[in-house]
Design an enzyme around this catalytic site. Structure first.
Site, PDB file in Angstrom:
ATOM      1  N   GLU A 188       0.828  -1.231   0.000  1.00  0.00           N
ATOM      2  CA  GLU A 188       0.000   0.000   0.000  1.00  0.00           C
ATOM      3  C   GLU A 188       0.853   1.269   0.000  1.00  0.00           C
ATOM      4  O   GLU A 188       0.484   2.281   0.601  1.00  0.00           O
ATOM      5  CB  GLU A 188      -0.981  -0.020   1.180  1.00  0.00           C
ATOM      6  N   TRP A 193      -0.031   6.107   4.781  1.00  0.00           N
ATOM      7  CA  TRP A 193      -0.375   5.798   6.183  1.00  0.00           C
ATOM      8  C   TRP A 193       0.658   4.918   6.868  1.00  0.00           C
ATOM      9  O   TRP A 193       0.616   4.748   8.079  1.00  0.00           O
ATOM     10  CB  TRP A 193      -1.779   5.165   6.274  1.00  0.00           C
ATOM     11  N   GLU A 296      -5.164  -7.629  -1.376  1.00  0.00           N
ATOM     12  CA  GLU A 296      -6.055  -7.328  -0.238  1.00  0.00           C
ATOM     13  C   GLU A 296      -7.265  -6.628  -0.787  1.00  0.00           C
ATOM     14  O   GLU A 296      -7.139  -5.738  -1.635  1.00  0.00           O
ATOM     15  CB  GLU A 296      -5.410  -6.316   0.726  1.00  0.00           C
TER      16      GLU A 296
END
Ligand code: BMA
Length: 372
Positions: A188, A193, A296
């Protein structure tokens, strides 16, 4: 170039284009890679994070650590084809990972799953190697740059990798065969994040960090049961997808993570985005000779009763995707796969009955760890 030399050159490039990146990979790891390529377009495997470790009962209370159990099995009679695991907290020699899964149990279930013919994939949400008191989600800027440039931090980081190496090399079946793993580091990264996210390092730093990590595990620690997966979060174009791609000699499988939020208002927009991203991913996979997967995904609480056949199946069926993996059934307000009595359970079975999405039985029939 002379004819015989040219022939040799073509032969070598052909092998390197289709082989996985670790030339010293175990026989079974090589077989898994070859078979992922072979079964493309026959079926898409269904995966579930932590699916063999815990889940939810009919009344939404949690179960954990039971033998022979998975929420998908309660619904369908079979285990998922792919199981995801996470190494978070392994860096501290913790007995349990960041979501409470005992590493001993993880190891046992991984081996059992491989022996039944299923696939294991591993992610890692490590704390920050610059300041280990800070979690994966603490956005310490320039972490990667600092790890790459500061000897002390690099040492801490390598110590963590050593622990993962020991773990990977301890995954042995009863006859001593190492369990092949699809390892998916620093995922990701198009988002910001995690400390390795796009906002905290340059593309060059990310690539260098990736290469150093893979090289350390495969060359220095001699971990030879890994296929390495690259997985972005949302991306806007092929260029965006490839912006931080470390290169074909550092990646075995390409993928992305994508969550469906704000259903039902966003249903059509999500489907369109999902389709666009799968299309681009397939192009990247074809151009670079790599298998691909949705590493995912999910809709929290599977709040749409027909989510599986209305939204997922139309996008994933008849594609090159090797698998798609939904996230964990962690809590009554945080789950992504159906469990007994859950509102999408009947529809999940409809997706499976289409024959396009495979659970463990059809997957095991393919003997993924054998050379066919
Ligand atoms: C997130 C959530 C968290 C979990 C993390 C790592 O999506 O499920 O509860 O700790 O993944 O597995």
């Amino acid at each position: 170039m002379k004819r015989p030399l040219l022939f040799l050159f073509l032969l070598i490039s052909c092998f390197s284009a289709f082989g996985q990146i670790d030339r010293k990979a175990t026989k079974e790891t090589k077989a898994l890679y070859a078979n992922l390529n072979r079964i493309q377009k026959q079926g898409v495997l269904f995966g579930h994070q932590d699916g063999l470790a815990y889940g939810l009962n009919r009344d939404s209370t949690r179960w954990m650590g039971e033998e022979n159990r998975s929420d998908v099995k309660t619904v369908s009679g079979e285990f998922p084809a792919v199981i995801g695991w996470d190494l978070g907290k392994m860096e501290f020699d913790s007995a349990r990972n960041l979501d409470g899964v005992p590493f001993d149990l993880m190891k046992k279930r991984m081996v059992e799953h491989c022996q039944r013919g299923g696939i294991n994939t591993v992610s890692w949400h490590p704390n920050n190697p610059i300041d280990p008191s800070k979690t994966t989600w603490d956005n310490v800027d320039s972490t990667i740059k600092r790890v790459l440039n500061d000897k002390k931090s690099l040492k801490v980081y390598k110590k963590w990798l050593d622990k993962a190496a020991v773990f990977f090399k301890s995954l042995e079946t009863s006859d001593g065969t190492l369990v092949p793993i699809i390892y998916r580091p620093y995922h990701e990264h198009t988002g910001s994040w995690f400390w390795w996210g796009a906002g905290h390092c340059s593309p060059e730093e990310y690539k260098e960090f990736w290469q150093m990590t893979v090289k350390y595990l495969q060359k220095k620690k001699k971990v030879h049961n890994l296929l390495i997966a690259y997985s972005t979060d949302r991306f806007t174009s092929k260029e965006h997808y490839l912006e931080r791609y470390p290169g074909n000699e550092w990646v075995d499988l390409v993928g992305f993570d994508l969550y469906h939020r704000n259903a039902p208002a966003s249903n059509e927009a999500f489907k369109a985005d999902f389709k666009r991203m799968v299309t681009t991913l397939q192009e990247v996979a074809t151009e670079n000779n790599k298998p691909c997967a949705v590493t995912e995904m999910g809709l929290e609480k599977v709040s749409e009763a027909n989510w599986w056949t209305d939204i997922v199946l139309p996008v994933v069926q008849d594609t090159k995707l090797s698998y798609f993996l939904v996230w964990r059934n962690g809590r009554p307000d945080h789950y992504y796969a159906p469990f007994e009595g859950q509102k999408s359970a009947v529809n999940f079975m409809k997706m499976i009955e289409s024959g396009k999405v495979w659970l463990e039985r059809k997957t095991a029939d393919q003997r993924l760890y054998q050379t066919n």
